[in-house]
Design a protein around this motif. Structure first.
Motif, PDB file in Angstrom:
ATOM      1  N   PRO A   1       0.811  -1.226   0.000  1.00 31.49           N
ATOM      2  CA  PRO A   1       0.000   0.000   0.000  1.00 31.49           C
ATOM      3  C   PRO A   1       0.841   1.272   0.000  1.00 31.49           C
ATOM      4  CG  PRO A   1      -0.873  -1.587   1.547  1.00 31.49           C
ATOM      5  CD  PRO A   1       0.466  -2.113   1.123  1.00 31.49           C
ATOM      6  N   HIS A   2       2.067   1.175   0.524  1.00 25.15           N
ATOM      7  CA  HIS A   2       2.936   2.338   0.623  1.00 25.15           C
ATOM      8  C   HIS A   2       3.931   2.421  -0.535  1.00 25.15           C
ATOM      9  CE1 HIS A   2       1.345   2.313   4.711  1.00 25.15           C
ATOM     10  NE2 HIS A   2       1.731   1.055   4.795  1.00 25.15           N
ATOM     11  N   ALA A   3       4.201   1.278  -1.184  1.00 22.82           N
ATOM     12  CA  ALA A   3       5.249   1.232  -2.200  1.00 22.82           C
ATOM     13  C   ALA A   3       4.735   1.055  -3.620  1.00 22.82           C
ATOM     14  CB  ALA A   3       6.219   0.090  -1.872  1.00 22.82           C
ATOM     15  N   GLN A   4       3.451   0.797  -3.784  1.00 26.23           N
ATOM     16  CA  GLN A   4       2.967   0.433  -5.115  1.00 26.23           C
ATOM     17  C   GLN A   4       3.187   1.529  -6.158  1.00 26.23           C
ATOM     18  OE1 GLN A   4      -1.349  -0.005  -5.392  1.00 26.23           O
ATOM     19  NE2 GLN A   4      -1.565   0.926  -3.374  1.00 26.23           N
ATOM     20  N   HIS A   5       3.175   2.796  -5.734  1.00 26.69           N
ATOM     21  CA  HIS A   5       3.374   3.869  -6.712  1.00 26.69           C
ATOM     22  C   HIS A   5       4.765   3.816  -7.338  1.00 26.69           C
ATOM     23  CE1 HIS A   5       5.184   5.524  -3.049  1.00 26.69           C
ATOM     24  NE2 HIS A   5       5.872   6.349  -3.832  1.00 26.69           N
ATOM     25  N   LEU A   6       5.704   3.157  -6.656  1.00 26.18           N
ATOM     26  CA  LEU A   6       7.065   3.040  -7.179  1.00 26.18           C
ATOM     27  C   LEU A   6       7.161   1.994  -8.279  1.00 26.18           C
ATOM     28  CD1 LEU A   6       8.986   3.080  -3.766  1.00 26.18           C
ATOM     29  CD2 LEU A   6       8.695   5.002  -5.363  1.00 26.18           C
ATOM     30  N   TYR A   7       6.179   1.098  -8.332  1.00 29.27           N
ATOM     31  CA  TYR A   7       6.263  -0.031  -9.260  1.00 29.27           C
ATOM     32  C   TYR A   7       5.068  -0.082 -10.211  1.00 29.27           C
ATOM     33  CZ  TYR A   7       9.677  -1.323  -5.756  1.00 29.27           C
ATOM     34  OH  TYR A   7      10.738  -1.305  -4.898  1.00 29.27           O
ATOM     35  N   GLN A   8       4.386   1.039 -10.373  1.00 30.79           N
ATOM     36  CA  GLN A   8       3.184   1.045 -11.196  1.00 30.79           C
ATOM     37  C   GLN A   8       3.486   0.808 -12.682  1.00 30.79           C
ATOM     38  OE1 GLN A   8       1.386   4.834 -10.464  1.00 30.79           O
ATOM     39  NE2 GLN A   8       3.103   6.025 -11.286  1.00 30.79           N
ATOM     40  N   ASP A   9       4.749   1.028 -13.088  1.00 24.19           N
ATOM     41  CA  ASP A   9       5.128   0.801 -14.478  1.00 24.19           C
ATOM     42  C   ASP A   9       5.845  -0.540 -14.669  1.00 24.19           C
ATOM     43  OD1 ASP A   9       4.100   3.298 -15.237  1.00 24.19           O
ATOM     44  OD2 ASP A   9       5.976   4.307 -14.708  1.00 24.19           O
TER      45      ASP A   9
END
Length: 235
Positions: free
Chosen positions: A149-157
């Motif tokens: 929930p805290h790290a997903q924005h780092l791996y969205q691509d």
């Protein structure tokens, strides 16, 4: 009934001794030192007698691998479950430290499952991993799930797809974490790489020639890893 009970107890004790001797031989002579004849010699048994416990060397190695993975899975699962789910940063720390502690206490077991393969060993089913090994992988995925929930924005691509993973792993991971995408499983493997690298160097004695504080190094690697994942600390 009493006689049968004694026989069963003696058999269990001898089986345990065979396994301990096998790990000791591996520690002193490497994976190829595990042979039934060598174990029989160390225990003062005849080769024929030891075949009554393990029909082949591979049967013994399979039993050892299952035992070792089960002990590791039990250690990290117990540590994880004893920590509140509301504190994901601490849960990740506790799991990681349980893994390192287990490896320090069981270096021969660590080398058996994560070191050089036993020459000529054939698993019961080619490519199949013990169920306890899948448990360890599921535990790693739990670390990623806590951080996601805290790290997903780092791996969205991320370009990872489900086809990039072993089907046996997915059989365990996807039912346990149905909402996680492939990128989260890849994150679990990244976390594993961080933890396993330092622990492996320490178990094999390489770290002790470089620093007198391998534990401090491990903790200082773990802290920024958790910070990078963006996992908040509750305490």
């Amino acid at each position: 009934m009493g006689s049968r009970g004694r026989r069963e107890r003696l058999r269990a004790e001898t089986t345990a001794e065979i396994k301990n001797v096998a790990l000791a031989l591996m520690a002193s002579g490497g994976p190829d030192a595990i042979t039934l004849r060598a174990i029989a010699r160390e225990m003062g048994m005849t080769a024929n007698a030891i075949y009554g416990y393990f029909a082949t060397r591979d049967d013994l190695v399979t039993a050892l691998i299952n035992d070792v993975y089960t002990a590791l899975a039990d250690a990290v699962d117990t540590a994880w479950e004893a920590t509140p789910a509301t504190d994901p940063a601490v849960r990740i720390e506790v799991w990681a430290n349980a893994f390192r502690t287990w490896a320090q206490v069981n270096p021969q077991g660590f080398r058996l499952i994560y070191g050089d393969p036993v020459p000529g060993y054939q698993a019961p089913e080619k490519g199949a991993a013990p169920d306890a090994a899948r448990r360890v992988c599921t535990g790693l995925t739990a670390l990623a799930a806590a951080a996601w929930p805290h790290a997903q924005h780092l791996y969205q691509d991320s370009a990872f797809e489900w086809s990039d993973f072993d089907p046996g792993l997915l059989d365990k991971v996807r039912p346990a974490f149905p909402d996680l995408p492939p990128a989260a499983v890849a994150l679990a493997l990244r976390i594993w790489g961080h933890l396993h690298g330092l622990v492996s160097l320490e178990v094999y004695g390489h770290m002790h020639t470089q620093t007198t504080s391998p534990e401090k190094l491990f903790q200082e690697e773990l802290a920024p890893l958790i910070k990078t994942l963006g996992v908040p600390r509750r305490r």
